[in-house]
Design an enzyme around this catalytic site. Sequence first.
Site, PDB file in Angstrom:
ATOM      1  N   GLU A 119     -28.454   2.171 -49.611  1.00  0.00           N
ATOM      2  CA  GLU A 119     -27.513   3.009 -48.592  1.00  0.00           C
ATOM      3  C   GLU A 119     -26.820   2.157 -47.489  1.00  0.00           C
ATOM      4  OE1 GLU A 119     -25.587   5.258 -49.655  1.00  0.00           O
ATOM      5  OE2 GLU A 119     -26.693   5.925 -51.511  1.00  0.00           O
ATOM      6  N   TYR A 165     -23.651  10.413 -43.009  1.00  0.00           N
ATOM      7  CA  TYR A 165     -23.780   9.980 -44.540  1.00  0.00           C
ATOM      8  C   TYR A 165     -25.079   9.639 -44.796  1.00  0.00           C
ATOM      9  CZ  TYR A 165     -23.528   7.214 -48.569  1.00  0.00           C
ATOM     10  OH  TYR A 165     -23.870   6.854 -49.931  1.00  0.00           O
ATOM     11  N   ASP A 197     -18.766  10.194 -47.475  1.00  0.00           N
ATOM     12  CA  ASP A 197     -18.365   8.721 -47.264  1.00  0.00           C
ATOM     13  C   ASP A 197     -16.929   8.612 -47.458  1.00  0.00           C
ATOM     14  OD1 ASP A 197     -18.172   8.876 -50.098  1.00  0.00           O
ATOM     15  OD2 ASP A 197     -19.117   6.794 -50.311  1.00  0.00           O
TER      16      ASP A 197
END
Length: 367
Positions: free
Chosen positions: A47, A130, A148
Amino acid sequence: MVYEEKNKLKSFPIQAFQQDLIHWYLAEKRDLPWRKDQDPYKVWVSEIMLQQTRVDTVIPYFTSFINKFPTIDALADANEEEVLKAWEGLGYYSRVRNLQAAVKEVKESYGGVVPKSPEEISKLKGVGPYTKGAILSIAYNIPEPAVDGNVMRVLSRILSIWEDIAKPKTRKIFEDITYELISKDDPSSFNQALMELGALICTPTSPSCLLCPVREHCSAFEEGVQTELPIKSKKKKPKPLQITAAVLYDANGNVYIHKRPSTGLLANLWEHPNVEVNAEVGKPYREQLSDYLQSEYHAKVELSELAGTVEHIFSHLIWNISIYFGELKNTPNQMLVSLTEEELNKYAFPVSHQKIYQIFKGSALNV
DNA sequence: TAGACGTGGCC
DNA sequence: TGGCCAAGTCT
């Protein structure tokens, strides 16, 4: 807190949407290296790497990074120089400094286990709203939104939301909506499906609506305005700067490089000594560089003619770099580090300075 | 809030 | 070619 947009959910078929979306995702999802298991550490690394970075770019970095640092302990204990080297070329280098700091925190304060609570995980460096939602949902199957750019694009079309997604406050609207929409049975697949749909079908410029598994729920498709959405205000143009850089070497073939400060642009990366110049000074750029090398590093050097140029475009800056070579006539101060060509390979450079060194190596002057 | 913060790919 | 990005976060 009720937004006008949330009212649109009252007549929205949430269950059917979840089912169609997740069904499509389970059938069509890409086979990506970070999807082999649900290890929270690997989800986390992926991520961070994927922030503002394309999947195809991330894949090789992710694979080699996990090979070098397979666990939280391995990364926490790793040498900082080696960690930065593993990130070389990926950009946004503060991501990896924050990641290592956060991993150390997890090792020391959480027994090496990534925390499961939104409050605790949000305290980790580099974990914003996020990434918090992505880790919690994907690794732990906790129904937190992971909003996102993909999610904002997809949902702005599905629900015809005409808010500017470039504005920071807009993300909150989509988070509130996602809390309502998210599958409580499979939040992991739901969040990833939303992003996967944005990446594969509901793309920015020419969405493949005829292949879309949820087009019957899509307001923008129904109205024929899918290419009008999302609304996104323009970015400023990057500001050009004129830079000069010197590849400094000595009679033994050693090269002299400089470590950038630990904060700001390209923090902690190495570079060839360089300085911003301008025409108004009235001296040739080569002389401005020579003066700088003398005053900053006490380096005495006769610089070559212009050896080449490199352009380096950042989000907010453009470096127009003029490159010179020079053999040192003395020993400079300690701000400049002397390295053999082999040692050079252990240090992380911004891409612009990799290019500068390639010009040096490819030059006839270097034989 | 707006700007800082990288890089490579695409049309 | 230049604009627009691509799974954001920090200050």
